[in-house]
Motif scaffolding. Sequence first.
Motif, short mmCIF file in Angstrom:
data_model
loop_
_atom_site.label_atom_id
_atom_site.label_comp_id
_atom_site.label_asym_id
_atom_site.label_seq_id
_atom_site.Cartn_x
_atom_site.Cartn_y
_atom_site.Cartn_z
N PHE A 4 7.69 -47.07 -21.44
CA PHE A 4 7.31 -45.66 -21.61
C PHE A 4 7.50 -45.23 -23.07
CE2 PHE A 4 8.12 -41.10 -21.43
CZ PHE A 4 7.02 -40.67 -20.70
N LEU A 5 8.67 -45.57 -23.61
CA LEU A 5 8.96 -45.18 -25.00
C LEU A 5 8.10 -45.97 -25.98
CD1 LEU A 5 12.85 -44.73 -24.92
CD2 LEU A 5 11.09 -42.97 -24.95
N LEU A 8 4.83 -44.35 -26.11
CA LEU A 8 4.94 -43.12 -26.89
C LEU A 8 4.96 -43.41 -28.39
CD1 LEU A 8 7.52 -40.86 -25.02
CD2 LEU A 8 5.20 -40.25 -25.67
N THR A 333 26.47 -30.71 -21.37
CA THR A 333 26.26 -30.88 -19.94
C THR A 333 25.31 -32.04 -19.71
OG1 THR A 333 26.45 -28.49 -19.76
CG2 THR A 333 25.67 -29.65 -17.83
N GLN A 335 23.76 -35.10 -16.64
CA GLN A 335 23.56 -35.46 -15.25
C GLN A 335 24.55 -36.56 -14.86
OE1 GLN A 335 19.69 -37.04 -14.66
NE2 GLN A 335 19.69 -36.70 -12.47
N PRO A 340 22.57 -37.87 -9.18
CA PRO A 340 21.67 -37.16 -10.11
C PRO A 340 21.62 -35.67 -9.87
CG PRO A 340 20.62 -39.10 -9.17
CD PRO A 340 21.88 -38.91 -8.40
N ASN A 341 22.05 -35.23 -8.73
CA ASN A 341 21.97 -33.80 -8.45
C ASN A 341 23.17 -33.02 -8.98
OD1 ASN A 341 19.52 -33.98 -7.09
ND2 ASN A 341 20.56 -34.75 -5.27
N ILE A 343 25.49 -31.86 -12.02
CA ILE A 343 25.51 -31.67 -13.47
C ILE A 343 26.98 -31.59 -13.92
CG2 ILE A 343 24.82 -30.19 -15.38
CD1 ILE A 343 22.50 -31.57 -13.97
N LEU B 68 21.64 -26.51 -22.09
CA LEU B 68 21.28 -27.91 -21.85
C LEU B 68 21.37 -28.26 -20.37
CD1 LEU B 68 23.05 -29.73 -24.81
CD2 LEU B 68 20.62 -29.33 -24.50
N ILE B 69 21.53 -27.25 -19.54
CA ILE B 69 21.64 -27.53 -18.12
C ILE B 69 20.23 -27.74 -17.56
CG2 ILE B 69 22.42 -26.66 -15.89
CD1 ILE B 69 24.46 -24.98 -17.43
N LEU B 70 19.92 -28.94 -17.32
CA LEU B 70 18.58 -29.30 -16.85
C LEU B 70 18.71 -30.15 -15.59
CD1 LEU B 70 17.10 -30.37 -20.30
CD2 LEU B 70 16.59 -28.25 -19.07
N ASN B 71 17.80 -29.93 -14.73
CA ASN B 71 17.76 -30.79 -13.55
C ASN B 71 16.92 -32.01 -13.88
OD1 ASN B 71 17.82 -31.88 -11.06
ND2 ASN B 71 16.48 -30.37 -10.09
N LEU B 72 17.60 -33.05 -14.23
CA LEU B 72 16.92 -34.21 -14.78
C LEU B 72 16.73 -35.30 -13.71
CD1 LEU B 72 18.64 -34.45 -18.26
CD2 LEU B 72 16.39 -33.53 -17.72
N HIS B 73 16.11 -34.91 -12.65
CA HIS B 73 15.78 -35.91 -11.64
C HIS B 73 14.35 -36.36 -11.92
CE1 HIS B 73 16.07 -38.11 -7.96
NE2 HIS B 73 14.99 -37.53 -7.46
N PHE B 105 14.36 -37.83 -30.64
CA PHE B 105 13.07 -38.46 -30.39
C PHE B 105 12.33 -38.71 -31.71
CE2 PHE B 105 8.54 -38.33 -29.46
CZ PHE B 105 8.43 -39.18 -28.37
N LEU B 128 26.21 -40.54 -27.90
CA LEU B 128 25.52 -39.28 -27.67
C LEU B 128 24.06 -39.37 -28.10
CD1 LEU B 128 25.80 -36.40 -26.67
CD2 LEU B 128 26.43 -35.71 -28.97
N LYS B 131 22.29 -41.16 -25.37
CA LYS B 131 22.14 -40.29 -24.21
C LYS B 131 21.01 -39.29 -24.41
CE LYS B 131 26.78 -40.38 -22.33
NZ LYS B 131 28.06 -39.67 -22.27
N LEU B 133 18.44 -39.55 -26.32
CA LEU B 133 17.13 -40.20 -26.26
C LEU B 133 16.72 -40.44 -24.80
CD1 LEU B 133 14.78 -41.48 -27.87
CD2 LEU B 133 15.94 -43.66 -27.61
N ARG B 135 17.67 -38.77 -22.27
CA ARG B 135 17.36 -37.48 -21.65
C ARG B 135 16.03 -36.92 -22.15
NH1 ARG B 135 22.78 -34.10 -21.93
NH2 ARG B 135 21.76 -32.81 -20.38
N LYS B 137 13.48 -38.77 -22.84
CA LYS B 137 12.49 -39.51 -22.04
C LYS B 137 12.40 -38.90 -20.64
CE LYS B 137 12.26 -43.81 -19.57
NZ LYS B 137 13.05 -44.96 -19.21
N LEU B 140 10.62 -35.62 -20.69
CA LEU B 140 9.17 -35.78 -20.84
C LEU B 140 8.53 -36.22 -19.53
CD1 LEU B 140 7.29 -35.37 -23.25
CD2 LEU B 140 7.51 -37.80 -23.75
N GLN B 141 9.15 -37.17 -18.88
CA GLN B 141 8.62 -37.67 -17.60
C GLN B 141 8.57 -36.55 -16.57
OE1 GLN B 141 11.33 -40.93 -16.97
NE2 GLN B 141 9.80 -42.45 -17.59
#
Lengths: 478, 158
Positions: A4-5, A8, A333, A335, A340-341, A343, B68-73, B105, B128, B131, B133, B135, B137, B140-141
């Motif tokens: 993927f990267l 890109l 913060t 994951q 994964p759910n 934080i 920075l609190i993102l739901n990164l699923h 990025f 960091l 990490k 990078l 995140r 990705k 973006l996904q």
Amino acid sequence: MDDFLNKLKARTENLRLFNHEGVDQDALWANIEKEIGEVETKKTRGFIFFLPFLFLLFFIGSVGLYFNKNTEERVNMDNQDTTPQNSIVELPLNQSTSFCNDDDKQSQLGKKAKNILIKKPTEKLIPELSLTVEHPNFQFNIPDNDMASTSIVAVKKESKGSFFESSAELQNSNQQISTNKEMAVDESTKVINPKNQLNNSLDEKPSLKAKEKNVLLLTSDTIHLIEPFLIQPSSNSTLGENYVNKIYNRTKRKKISIGLFSGTHLLYSNYRSTNSGNQEREQLLNSGFKSQLGYSVSAEIIFNLTDKIKITSGIEYVYSINQFNYSTAWDTTFQSPQNPNIIVNRMFKRNVIHHNRHSIFSIPILLGTDIRNGRLALGINLGVGLNFTLSQKGKSLGDDLEVLEFPNAENSLSPIPEFFFSYHLCPYLNYQLSRNLKFQLRSNFKYQNYGTSDFYKEMGYSSILTGLQAGIIVDLIK
Amino acid sequence: MMVAICKRYLWNSSDMQDVLQESFISMFNNLNQFDVNKASFKTWSSRITINTCLSFNKRSTKNSSEELILNLHAPYIDPNYIDSMSDEELIGYLEQMPFPYLQIFNLFIIDGFTHQEIAEMLGIKVTLSRKRLARAKEWLQKTITDKNEFCKKYIFKQ
């Protein structure tokens, strides 16, 4: 890097992401030219800082030439001392002044006497001249009323050897001083030579005592032999005594020494904000810097203005190290890797420990005095230093409390200016190792004021250097 | 080239002219440090511009906090999908990327710096940088997937 990267990266390599619209090119270049012009002006101004250095070099050179000239004059006098008019004492009325020298005379031991000075003053000059020098091994005794036939004789041998172990010829009266170790009293010159063995060396330090109003005239080469025993002329001294004073002081002024020193020091930085909004930065900087051992080496030249006052100058290289310690913390913060759910909130702490280093080329100009007691002398030097920063590298806090490195490609600002003054206080202890060699141990206290700079805006920056140095001092010209 | 770098790296693109000016001045002042045997002028000037941008960002974002609190699923996306995107679409995604991720990025993917170099430039740890990078990705996904699902759900159905 996964597919993927990689994809890109391949897309972005030839991708024109942005254009240059929105940039006023004329205004941009106008500002650049203005800024570059200011930088060049600053560099020109920097040259002015070297002017004091050039002036100092000129001063040292002039003083060196002056002393060199005096030395040459003295040598010429020594070489022409068979001519009565070239008396070292330069008496105004020299018709009765006579000289005796031993340039081509060899002592019975095969050694040359260095200098002999005979002064035969007139009654007009020194009406009450008399001299009595007492010592267990020899005596001078010059009658008051027989000035015309009286001579004052001082004989100097090289430092090793007997005090009166030379031959000498009194030119005016062709009188020969016996060189026998047991000299007899020479009635014609009214000089009573040593009665006993004359091989007592200078190290035995004979306790010569000149009585009141007595005068002993010596050449500049011989005066140091009895220097500790000379009585300084009093305020109501006679004209002859004033000549002694003149010769004595002129001899002392000719003394130049050089010294080589090395040592270590600690440098304590001090920051003070000139703006109330900068107090946090001031506190962080003052607590963040810790002193570490640096070193310094110096070469000095010492001019003895008088017996007590001396001027010291020279060059010094100072290398200082400071430890910069600064911590920042922030929240982040992320994951949870397990679930994964979830934080997770974590605090990160960044601790910067860096060894700041800078080197300085310094020219001290110090005025000093000392107190002597036997081989020991305790003294103090006070003065200023002209300092030129050679290099500096490290990290510190910028205007916005961010850690800045200096110097770097994007920022040519540095905390320590290219030139600054320092104020010196240097107590020292001297130990006379030999005739021309001294060991010196001294402590250095320097207040270095860096002023304000573009790096520390609205902040005053100074430091106190405390150090210990040891070295040797060699007397070049006496 | 320098304008493109500024646009990619600056937190606030309105500062671009100031940063460009600073970059040019730094280059002129440090031209004596440029060694043609070590790097080309393009590389050297790019590095100066990037450093200037990063410093400027540090100063301008000192007091700002970023959410920075993102739901990164992040769901899986076929890498070939990247090729099917138009330039404008890709730029649009990158412009929306949270700035800390975009910074890494840019430095890693576009300008080819290593994580070690990035860590030194930004004053962060290497871990960091890695990490962020990862995140970037994931972000973006996830963003691409969300947009596609949105399109499928609301646009294409209409």
